[in-house]
Scaffold this active site. Structure first.
Site, PDB file in Angstrom:
ATOM      1  N   PRO A 290       0.784  -1.240   0.000  1.00 12.32           N
ATOM      2  CA  PRO A 290       0.000   0.000   0.000  1.00 12.32           C
ATOM      3  C   PRO A 290       0.819   1.295   0.000  1.00 12.32           C
ATOM      4  CG  PRO A 290      -0.043  -1.019   2.168  1.00 12.32           C
ATOM      5  CD  PRO A 290       0.665  -1.979   1.268  1.00 12.32           C
ATOM      6  N   LYS A 294      -1.401   2.590  -4.898  1.00 15.42           N
ATOM      7  CA  LYS A 294      -1.695   2.324  -6.310  1.00 15.42           C
ATOM      8  C   LYS A 294      -2.803   1.300  -6.557  1.00 15.42           C
ATOM      9  CE  LYS A 294       0.873   5.084  -8.426  1.00 15.42           C
ATOM     10  NZ  LYS A 294       0.045   6.123  -7.783  1.00 15.42           N
ATOM     11  N   TYR A 382       3.206   9.104  -8.342  1.00 15.81           N
ATOM     12  CA  TYR A 382       2.231   9.141  -7.252  1.00 15.81           C
ATOM     13  C   TYR A 382       0.887   9.700  -7.735  1.00 15.81           C
ATOM     14  CZ  TYR A 382       0.734   9.295  -2.365  1.00 15.81           C
ATOM     15  OH  TYR A 382       0.076   9.068  -1.181  1.00 15.81           O
TER      16      TYR A 382
HETATM   17  C1  PHB Z   1      -4.972   5.618   2.995  1.00 12.47           C
HETATM   18  O1  PHB Z   1      -5.524   4.620   3.487  1.00 12.47           O
HETATM   19  O2  PHB Z   1      -5.468   6.751   3.095  1.00 12.47           O
HETATM   20  C2  PHB Z   1      -3.663   5.460   2.318  1.00 12.47           C
HETATM   21  C3  PHB Z   1      -3.006   4.249   2.348  1.00 12.47           C
HETATM   22  C4  PHB Z   1      -1.766   4.121   1.731  1.00 12.47           C
HETATM   23  C5  PHB Z   1      -1.192   5.217   1.121  1.00 12.47           C
HETATM   24  C6  PHB Z   1      -1.852   6.440   1.092  1.00 12.47           C
HETATM   25  C7  PHB Z   1      -3.084   6.561   1.696  1.00 12.47           C
HETATM   26  O3  PHB Z   1       0.028   5.114   0.559  1.00 12.47           O
END
Ligand code: PHB
Length: 388
Positions: A290, A294, A382
């Site tokens: 995570p 993505k 990103y």
């Molecule tokens: C989120 O759950 O908001 C989240 C998770 C992983 C990320 C960014 C946001 O890299």
């Protein structure tokens, strides 16, 4: 039952595939093993790339997102005792939005049902059959009765543990896999996040991420052991760890913990993503850790391409786009894999690393925020690479 496209799975991939097909005048039926309430409530990903924001708007399901999402221009990196901001809008002209997966799922379910689509929840014993022939079938039980959907194509949108991928005969698929020696412990807390935008925190105790679902709902994660037992983490210990990993750059306000869980970290791709008349999309074909946010974005890119390929078939009888589906989507998936692996490697503690590796990570972080070229590289990935 008979339809044009049978879809297994009512997550973001299956629902968006069904919605895009509907807009192209193509019928589909979705089956889902969970209940509607479960699909609409499970807390998962929360970040969408700019083009997904546009996709939701352009296809008429963006109204609530436009009102409730939080639109971010960049992210903060926290290392060496201070925050370093990367402004994506300034660097690459686009940003990202925070809007929970379950909110997108709610919006899509509502719209699909309003458009008259059948979504069958709480089915059991699903299987896909005759995928090599011209009339594949989905069999399952619903309300205690055996049911069958005969269709022209099947969308396998049933996630990593679904039934579609394993139904492809042995010897067809090649799997590419990496497991990471850590996981993330995540909480949802009734408290404001420590910053308006996300903080990715590089810390001697391990990585932590401070994100959010709303101005009063924080989503907080920290790196933990891959086999961590959530029972070892009472609330006060979680807060202590989150405070320590944020350091003194911001104040972290504690709140009631509404949910906690452990996210495993893996990178996985299967090739090809199709066999006969079965087409895999989203997590059924690929998983990312995570760190780069993505997962859901890649799933939407898959079904965007798949819906176009199916639409071309019904319009002209040509199968070129369907035949080329997997080859068309894999380059973007592999770029997403590379980016997610890189962000993960950059920010986490690895069990076998030494002091050299820590200094190297720090040098890379300094390079990232100090070089415009390096900042742009992170920002363009990103905020979402251009679509084909
Ligand atoms: C989120 O759950 O908001 C989240 C998770 C992983 C990320 C960014 C946001 O890299």
């Amino acid at each position: 039952m008979r339809t044009q496209v049978g879809i297994v799975g009512a997550g973001p991939a299956g629902l968006m595939l069904s919605h895009l097909l509907h807009l192209a005048g193509i019928e589909s039926i979705i089956i889902e093993s969970r209940s509607r309430a479960y699909c609409e409530q499970r807390i998962r990903a929360g970040l969408i790339e700019q083009w997904v924001v546009n996709l939701l708007n352009d296809t008429g399901v963006g109204e609530r997102m436009q009102r409730e999402a939080m639109f971010h221009s960049g992210i903060h990196l926290n290392f060496s005792g201070r925050l370093h901001y990367l402004n994506f809008r300034e660097l690459v002209g686009r940003g990202v939005a925070i809007y929970g997966q379950q909110e997108i799922v709610k919006d899509l379910i509502k719209r699909r049902l309003a458009d008259g689509a059948p979504i069958l929840f709480e089915v059991s014993d699903a299987s896909v059959q005759d995928i090599d022939g011209k009339s594949p079938k989905i069999k399952f039980k619903h309300n205690g009765a055996e049911q069958e959907i005969a269709c022209d194509f099947i969308g396998g949108c049933d996630g990593f543990h679904g039934v579609c991928r394993p139904s492809i005969p042995d010897g067809v698929l090649t799997e590419y896999d990496r497991e990471y020696p850590f996981g993330w412990l995540g909480i949802l807390s009734e408290s404001p996040p420590p910053e308006d935008e996300l903080i990715y925190s590089y810390n001697d105790r391990g990585f932590a991420l401070y994100t959010m679902r709303s101005p009063v709902l924080a989503r907080l994660y920290f790196q933990c052991a891959h086999d961590e037992d959530i029972e070892n983490w009472p609330d006060d210990k979680i807060w202590e760890e989150l405070h320590a990993r944020l350091g003194s750059v911001r104040k972290l306000v504690e709140g009631k913990i509404l949910q906690k869980g452990i996210t495993p970290m893996r990178s996985y791709v299967v090739e090809p993503m199709q066999h006969g008349r079965l087409f895999l999309a989203g997590d059924s074909a690929h998983i990312v850790p995570p760190t780069g946010a993505k997962g859901m974005n890649l799933a939407f890119a898959d079904v965007r391409m798949l819906s176009r390929a199916i639409a071309e078939y019904y319009k002209s009888g040509k199968t070129a786009k369907l035949d080329g589906y997997s080859l068309a989507v894999l380059p973007r998936i592999w770029k997403g894999q590379r980016f997610s692996w890189w962000m993960t490697s950059l920010l986490h503690h690895f069990p076998n690393e030494n002091a050299f590796d820590r200094r190297r990570q720090l040098a890379e972080l300094e390079y990232l925020v100090g070089s415009r070229a390096a900042s742009i590289t992170l920002a363009e990935n990103y905020a979402g690479l251009p679509l084909d």
